[in-house]
Design a protein around this motif. Structure first.
Motif, PDB file in Angstrom:
ATOM      1  N   GLN A 145       3.612  -4.983  -2.875  1.00  0.00           N
ATOM      2  CA  GLN A 145       4.665  -4.360  -2.068  1.00  0.00           C
ATOM      3  C   GLN A 145       4.053  -3.133  -1.412  1.00  0.00           C
ATOM      4  O   GLN A 145       3.871  -2.090  -2.041  1.00  0.00           O
ATOM      5  N   ASN A 175       5.118  -1.358   1.451  1.00  0.00           N
ATOM      6  CA  ASN A 175       6.186  -0.382   1.674  1.00  0.00           C
ATOM      7  C   ASN A 175       7.513  -1.120   1.520  1.00  0.00           C
ATOM      8  O   ASN A 175       7.532  -2.271   1.066  1.00  0.00           O
ATOM      9  N   GLU A 176       8.608  -0.486   1.898  1.00  0.00           N
ATOM     10  CA  GLU A 176       9.908  -1.122   1.665  1.00  0.00           C
ATOM     11  C   GLU A 176      10.057  -2.438   2.411  1.00  0.00           C
ATOM     12  O   GLU A 176      10.797  -3.323   1.979  1.00  0.00           O
ATOM     13  N   GLN A 177       9.366  -2.583   3.537  1.00  0.00           N
ATOM     14  CA  GLN A 177       9.542  -3.757   4.389  1.00  0.00           C
ATOM     15  C   GLN A 177       8.373  -4.738   4.348  1.00  0.00           C
ATOM     16  O   GLN A 177       8.536  -5.900   4.728  1.00  0.00           O
ATOM     17  N   THR A 178       7.213  -4.298   3.915  1.00  0.00           N
ATOM     18  CA  THR A 178       5.990  -5.082   4.111  1.00  0.00           C
ATOM     19  C   THR A 178       5.332  -5.443   2.787  1.00  0.00           C
ATOM     20  O   THR A 178       5.211  -4.600   1.895  1.00  0.00           O
ATOM     21  N   THR A 179       4.908  -6.685   2.693  1.00  0.00           N
ATOM     22  CA  THR A 179       4.115  -7.141   1.555  1.00  0.00           C
ATOM     23  C   THR A 179       2.781  -7.676   2.072  1.00  0.00           C
ATOM     24  O   THR A 179       2.639  -8.009   3.256  1.00  0.00           O
ATOM     25  N   GLN A 191       0.623  -1.008   9.981  1.00  0.00           N
ATOM     26  CA  GLN A 191       1.651  -1.871   9.404  1.00  0.00           C
ATOM     27  C   GLN A 191       2.364  -1.244   8.209  1.00  0.00           C
ATOM     28  O   GLN A 191       3.444  -1.689   7.827  1.00  0.00           O
ATOM     29  N   ARG A 229       5.116   7.317   4.540  1.00  0.00           N
ATOM     30  CA  ARG A 229       5.500   5.946   4.197  1.00  0.00           C
ATOM     31  C   ARG A 229       6.979   5.930   3.826  1.00  0.00           C
ATOM     32  O   ARG A 229       7.422   6.738   3.009  1.00  0.00           O
ATOM     33  N   ASP A 230       7.725   5.034   4.431  1.00  0.00           N
ATOM     34  CA  ASP A 230       9.169   4.940   4.182  1.00  0.00           C
ATOM     35  C   ASP A 230       9.853   6.285   4.398  1.00  0.00           C
ATOM     36  O   ASP A 230      10.717   6.702   3.620  1.00  0.00           O
ATOM     37  N   GLN A 231       9.420   6.979   5.457  1.00  0.00           N
ATOM     38  CA  GLN A 231      10.009   8.250   5.896  1.00  0.00           C
ATOM     39  C   GLN A 231       9.793   9.399   4.910  1.00  0.00           C
ATOM     40  O   GLN A 231      10.466  10.426   4.989  1.00  0.00           O
TER      41      GLN A 231
END
Length: 258
Positions: A123, A125-129, A189, A204-206
């Motif tokens: 994982q 970040n919250e959106q990307t694997t 990414q 990362r993730d704000q």
């Protein structure tokens, strides 16, 4: 004739008394039956819990079950499997395990989601694997205290303001409210990179995930590295990491929030 009438009246009175007696007996029997039935029903009723008790037990049971589920979910989240990248510039692949979507640094820490055919899914970040090979990660890392890590950082970046480490973990919006707009912003990414004079923030993730000081004099802290390689060194702390990446006679220094 009169005698017959008297006999008839006497017989009539006897029949009347007989039926009266029968009626009384039947009434008494009926009353006894009603009392017995009522007593039986009352005894059955007393053997069952009250309706309110049943409802209360059901609600309490549901609440306890919900609490246990939430506790288990929190435990699962805390007990997630995390791994560290073992080398700088480690290629991270998309789901096809061919397309490179990111290059991870030495010591980067990610949650491992699964392992399949020699690859592990991370994982990012919250959106990307993404996927890396199993031999490129480790679940073990020796560590030092955050205080020792901060002293090591001061030794290699003596000109840095110690209060800058307070930005780690903060929302980038609040940090930018203090620092102002960056000179430049780059993205990949997984992260954003906000450049200021003398350093840049990795977001990362704000949230500010790391702070980098580039073109520093090459130096080595008086502390054993978790992993020391020609391309970089990584020092693991309790909640932070120190990373040193030498190149062209200088080095880039990073302090990262775990």
């Amino acid at each position: 004739m009169k005698e017959e009438i008297r006999v008839s009246r006497a017989a009539s009175r006897k029949r009347k008394r007989f039926w009266q007696s029968v009626t009384v007996v039947l009434l008494i029997a009926s009353l006894v039956g009603v009392i017995a039935f009522a007593a039986l029903m009352d005894s059955k009723k007393s053997a069952l819990p009250e309706t309110d008790d049943i409802a209360t037990e059901s609600v309490n049971s549901d609440t306890e079950s919900t609490d246990e589920t939430e506790d288990e979910a929190e435990a699962d989240e805390k007990d997630g499997t995390y791994v560290y990248i073992m080398a700088p510039y480690t290629k991270v692949f998309a789901d096809d395990r061919v397309t490179v979507i990111y290059e991870a640094d030495l010591g980067d820490r990610f949650e491992q989601l699964e392992a399949v055919s020699g690859f592990v899914k991370l994982q990012l970040n919250e959106q990307t694997t993404g996927w890396v090979t199993e031999e490129q990660v480790t679940g073990e890392a020796t560590s030092v205290s955050d205080e020792d890590l901060a002293e090591a950082w001061k030794a290699v970046v003596p000109s840095a303001d110690p209060t800058t480490l307070e930005w780690l973990g903060q929302d980038i919006a609040s940090v930018r409210a203090t620092l102002g707009a960056p000179k430049a912003v780059q993205r990949d990414q997984v992260n954003e990179y906000h450049f200021y004079d003398g350093f840049f923030l990795m977001v990362r993730d704000q949230q500010v995930k790391a702070i980098d000081w580039d073109r520093q004099v090459v130096a080595t802290p008086d502390m054993t590295a978790t992993s020391g390689q020609n391309a970089g060194s990584w020092y693991e702390g309790e909640t932070r990491q120190l990373k040193l990446f030498p190149y062209d006679g200088v080095m880039r220094v990073r302090v990262e929030q775990k």
